[in-house]
Each structure stands twice: as structure tokens, then as C-alpha cells.
Design an enzyme around this catalytic site. Structure first.
Site, short mmCIF file in Angstrom:
data_model
loop_
_atom_site.label_atom_id
_atom_site.label_comp_id
_atom_site.label_asym_id
_atom_site.label_seq_id
_atom_site.Cartn_x
_atom_site.Cartn_y
_atom_site.Cartn_z
N GLU A 90 0.82 -1.21 0.00
CA GLU A 90 0.00 0.00 0.00
C GLU A 90 0.86 1.26 0.00
OE1 GLU A 90 -2.18 -3.03 2.73
OE2 GLU A 90 -0.12 -2.44 2.26
N GLY A 140 6.58 -1.78 14.26
CA GLY A 140 5.89 -0.67 13.61
C GLY A 140 5.03 0.16 14.54
N LYS A 147 -2.38 -10.06 4.07
CA LYS A 147 -1.49 -9.56 3.02
C LYS A 147 -1.28 -10.62 1.94
CE LYS A 147 1.32 -6.32 5.75
NZ LYS A 147 2.69 -6.03 6.23
#
Length: 576
Positions: free
Chosen positions: A227, A281, A524
Site C-alpha cells: 500500500e 511498527g 497480506k
């Protein structure tokens, strides 16, 4: 292989098999005989459940707990070896065992002279090397020493990321936007965050911006996140079509470790800012992921105050005894609510509009970290972990979902208030200031949840009999209150770190790995299969195969209905 799995099972003691867990299970019956109306009348209990740290006041007296409950929770923490696990994290041990990584987001905001090792090497100098590079670069951009391809100063920044590369920095940016010192430092500048691959998000982010004055920060550790990279290519096209392909080097920089792909993309590797595998993250706000865009907007000195606030909580978490340790107390109380009282959700309710993006960020930190079904050793868990986090600033939420919290499901609430408003307003002839009005609700709602309202009280107020049941509030609904002295960069850093460590404590007790996220990876990989099918159908006319009937029908319908979408790249750039 079977013998190895049997060995793991034999050597793994689940926390639910320990005596402290069993004692807490039995203790629920005692708590169910109490009501917060009565617990709140015990002044000594309430005093013991209030504590202050560095200007922050924590009040957890409205939890359905006694001092005995807390003692049992401390015993549970001991059985779960929470202190040992905290030490292992700070010592750089690879506690993220499924990915064989250290967990060292605390190193991102450590003082320059601190020593925090990973694999026997002090990582703090590397951290400060990147921070110094960010300081230098952001000052050059902000001063006009670094200009765009046409010689104009870069006043606008679009940061492209997703998940933890987006939610955390957005929370901090939103919280700083209305802070007096930050306003002055950001005057004349804009910072926007592009995350969703939906072209609508792109359109919204570039509307009103001039490519000549825009700098794009692409945040992707591997520079392969689908993305993020599609959005990056779209903005590269936006810049190139206006200024020429050579302009990319002056208008795009990267936060990544993959210098080869950064260079192939067209970004000068010298303008790439590093971070490390030991930064997850959702824990990366204090790395270049957040520090670079925030420094470009507000200047590095403001961001450094934010880092110092987070670091102050890190040291408190590491060294304070559990009975005076804010993140530990919050983590243990969450375990109590989830695993013993059976409350599966938590509402995060900041009474400050500046914190409107706090709940969405913590939603990821908490639910991605602790939404696990097996222990850190891979053993299926016989108890639930994690909680459903949601929230909205007060008083907006009061006119929305508070109805359910007061008279529907029991949902423990975190009320977060601020003593000094970022933007105080005093109107003549008003009974109180605007901030006092806001804080009146902050103080009232926890008591309303705790005490409720009985039928007897309503009858004394002459409420019509047929309405008594509708207006009855059972009360006994737990909450806690956090009162911050102000909402400057330092306090925002403190709040972030408190919740990060709270989540870790929950995971340490439950015996799970709070630092991986394999559930994200499955989606994903499945999306990759669909992407290949869409390409094959669009370009080669191939029929949809390899999916179940439902998915095949949905994809086929989508392809047929969207067959007239233009394929010329120049027409695909969003226009508003």
C-alpha cells in the site's frame, strides 16, 4: 517433531495454572458481593488507589477492586515473572522470540549517554546518529537552505506510511497542532499523512498542495509494503508530471533500511533515515518514522521534548516498585478486568479534542500486540487475551456511545483529563470557562458510572412509576482517571509511553508475545493472490479461478462493473 512439541507442552506452565491465578478466580466471588457505592465510601482504600508521578495523577479507586485484589494481582505478576521480563526487554534480550528480535523502542528516546545493548552492542549512539541527521535535515528544510527543484522553499510535507508508520505520528501531530509553542514553530507549514491505498485518501492529501513546495516522506522499512509503495509511486507521478522526473530527488526522502530499493525508486540514499529490526511498527513513533515528519513540521527541539517525556516514563516503568508503577498498575488492572471479571472491551475517553487520534493509535498498539491465541511457546491458551479498544473525545462520546456504557454492557473506561487547556476560552457572564465545562463532565462521568441511580432515589424524585426502570442506572461500572498537568510535547510523550508499557505488562502476564503480528500477514498474502487475478483478468482477459464460489462471484462482479476504468496513468492521478 511430535517429541519436540510434547517437550514444549511439558515445559510450558500457563499462568492460569498458577496459584495466584486460581486465587484471583476465587476472589471474583468476593468482589461480586461488593458495589462501588460502598467501596468508594472507604476513604483509606481510595487514598491507597491514587498516586502521582511527574505531575500526572492516577486515580483507580473506581475499579472493582480492593487492596486485597491488588495484592493478589502483584502475586500474579510475580508468578508471571513480569519484573524479569521488563529487565529482559531493557537489556536487549530477544524477547520477540517468534521473530528472533530484541524489543527496544525504549532506546529510541534514551538520553545520549545511556547504555542499552542489543547483541552486546550499545545501540544508543546509532539512535542519536539518526536523530542528529534528522535535526540537521529538518533545520535545513525549515530554514530554506534545502529547496525544491524550482528553488522554492518546501513548506508542506506529506508522510506516506501505514499502520504504525501512520497512526502514532498522526496522534502526536494532532495533539501538538493546538499547543501554543508548537503553533509558533509550525507557522506557515503543513503536515499531512497518507495511509490508505484508496485513491480518495490521495486526493484529500494533495488537494491544495503545490508540488513545487511539497516534500514527501516515504516510510517503509523494507520499501516493499504494497500500500505504501503504491501511494509513493502515485505521488512520485504527481511530482514528476509537474516538475519532471529529476525533481524526485529534491522532493522525496525515505525512512527505510533498504537503500538499494530507495535508490532504484529515485530517492538519494543519503536522504534515507534508518531504523532497526528491534523497532516494531506500532512502537516506532519515536524513531525516524515519527521524528522526521514531526521535526519538519514543528522543529527538532519540540520533538526532543516529546522524546524526553516518553523517556521519563521508561525510567519510571523500569525502576519503580509495582505498587507505585503507573504502567504496571494499569496493565494488571486490565488483566483483572479482562481475564477475571470478563470485560472484553475498554473505552479510552480523553477529555481533550487534541487527543482525538489517541484512541485509534492505542487501538493498534493494544489489539495488534495482545490479540493472540497461543502462548509465547506456541501453546493454545484456555483463556482470552487482549481487549477491544475504542474511544472518542469527551464530551462528544457522551452524546454517542456512553448510553451503552451507562445502561448496556459493562465496559471499563479510561478517563484522561488535562488541568491546563491548550486553548483556554473565558466568556463574560458564563458560569464557568469552556475548559471548566469540559472538565465538569470529566469529573462527573466516572462517579455516574460508579454510583448509578437506584429506583428508590428516582421514586423520591417523584419520577413516574412507568419510567423508573428506564431511568435506573445499576452503577458498579469500573473506570480509572488520568489527570495530566498540561498537554505539551513532554506530556504527550509521557502518555504514549504509559500506554505502550501497559500493553506490554498485559502480555507479560498472559504469557504471550506482544511484539509480533502474524495475523496481519495472512491478509497480506491473500490480497496478493487477488491482486494477481485482477491483473490477469484486466490485461489478459483470464477468467477468475482458484477462489471459492462467493469470492469468485464478488471478484467477477467487480471486474465486470469496473471495466470502463481508464488505464492511462495520467488520468489516474486524483483530482479534486
Amino acid at each position: 517433531m511430535l517429541k519436540f512439541e510434547t517437550l514444549i507442552m511439558a515445559s510450558s506452565t500457563l499462568i492460569c495454572d498458577t496459584e495466584p491465578w486460581k486465587e484471583l478466580r476465587a476472589h471474583v466471588e468476593d468482589i461480586n458481593k461488593t458495589h462501588l457505592r460502598d467501596l468508594m465510601n472507604d476513604t483509606s482504600r481510595c487514598q491507597s488507589m491514587m498516586m502521582e508521578f511527574d505531575g500526572i495523577l492516577l486515580d483507580y479507586s473506581r475499579q472493582r477492586a480492593t487492596t486485597g485484589t491488588l495484592n493478589k494481582l502483584f502475586s500474579l505478576a510475580e508468578a508471571a515473572r513480569v519484573k524479569e521480563k521488563i529487565n529482559r526487554m531493557f537489556n536487549g534480550e530477544r524477547i520477540n522470540s517468534t521473530e528472533n528480535r530484541s524489543v527496544l523502542h525504549v532506546a529510541l528516546r534514551a538520553p545520549r549517554d545511556a547504555v542499552i545493548n542489543s547483541d552486546g552492542k550499545n545501540v544508543v549512539p546509532e539512535v542519536w546518529q539518526v536523530l542528529d541527521k534528522i535535526r540537521d535535515f529538518s533545520e535545513r528544510v525549515r530554514s530554506g537552505a534545502w529547496v525544491g527543484a524550482t528553488g522554492k522553499a518546501l513548506k508542506d510535507v506529506v508522510a506516506i506510511g501505514i499502520g504504525g508508520s501512520f497512526l502514532g505520528p498522526l496522534f502526536v501531530h494532532t495533539a501538538l497542532q493546538t499547543e501554543a509553542e508548537a503553533i509558533e514553530c509550525a507557522r506557515g507549514r503543513q503536515l499531512r499523512f497518507l495511509a490508505n491505498v484508496d485513491p480518495i485518501d490521495i486526493a484529500r492529501n494533495i488537494t491544495g498542495l503545490n508540488p513545487e513546495t511539497t516534500l514527501v516522506v516515504v516510510v517503509s522499512k523494507t520499501f516493499t509494503t504494497a500500500e505504501t509503495m503504491l501511494n509513493a509511486r502515485t505521488l512520485r507521478e504527481w511530482i514528476s508530471s509537474a516538475l519532471g522526473p529529476q525533481a524526485v530527488a529534491k522532493h522525496m526522502v525515505a525512512v527505510s533500511t533498504n537503500l538499494k530499493l530507495v535508490e532504484q525508486f529515485g530517492i538519494d540514499p543519503n536522504n534515507a533515515f534508518a531504523f532497526w529490526d528491534w523497532v516494531g511498527g506500532r512502537y516506532s513513533v519515536c524513531s525516524a518514522v515519527g521524528v522526521l515528519p514531526l521535526s519538519l513540521q514543528y522543529g527538532f527541539p519540540i520533538v526532543e521534548k516529546f522524546l524526553k517525556g516518553a523517556s521519563s516514563v521508561d525510567q519510571h516503568f523500569y525502576s519503580a516498585p509495582f505498587e507505585k508503577n503507573v504502567p504496571v498498575l494499569l496493565g494488571l488492572l486490565s488483566v483483572w478486568n479482562v481475564s477475571f471479571l470478563g470485560y472484553s472491551a475498554r473505552a479510552i475517553l480523553p477529555y481533550s479534542q487534541a487527543l482525538e487520534k489517541f484512541a485509534p493509535h492505542i487501538q493498534q498498539v493494544s489489539m495488534e500486540s495482545n490479540g493472540k491465541g497461543v502462548s509465547i511457546d506456541g501453546v493454545p491458551l484456555p483463556y482470552e487475551t487482549g481487549e477491544i479498544d475504542f474511544g472518542e473525545p469527551g464530551t462528544n462520546g457522551q452524546h454517542s456511545f456512553y448510553q451503552l456504557i451507562h445502561q448496556g454492557r459493562v465496559i471499563p473506561c479510561d478517563f484522561i483529563g488535562v488541568v491546563k487547556s491548550q486553548q483556554p476560552v473565558y466568556l463574560k457572564d458564563e458560569v464557568v470557562s469552556n475548559h471548566d465545562e469540559l472538565m465538569s463532565n470529566f469529573f462527573a462521568q466516572p462517579d455516574a458510572l460508579a454510583y448509578g441511580k437506584t429506583p428508590e432515589q428516582l421514586q423520591k424524585e417523584n419520577v413516574a412509576e412507568h419510567l423508573v426502570s428506564h431511568k435506573t442506572f445499576s452503577g458498579n461500572r469500573p473506570s480509572l482517571s488520568i489527570l495530566l498537568p498540561s498537554l505539551n510535547a513532554y506530556n504527550i510523550g509521557q502518555l504514549l509511553a504509559i500506554y505502550e508499557h501497559r500493553v506490554a505488562v498485559q502480555g507479560f502476564v498472559w504469557g504471550i508475545n506482544s511484539f509480533d503480528q502474524w495475523g496481519v500477514e495472512l491478509g497480506k498474502s491473500l490480497a496478493s493472490q487477488v491482486r494477481k487475478q485482477l491483473h490477469a483478468s484486466r490485461k489478459k482477459g483470464e477468467s477468475v479461478e482458484g477462489f471459492n464460489f462467493s469470492t469468485k462471484t464478488l471478484i467477477t462482479t467487480y471486474l465486470e462493473a469496473s471495466a470502463d476504468v481508464p488505464s492511462d496513468p495520467s488520468t489516474l492521478l486524483p483530482k479534486i
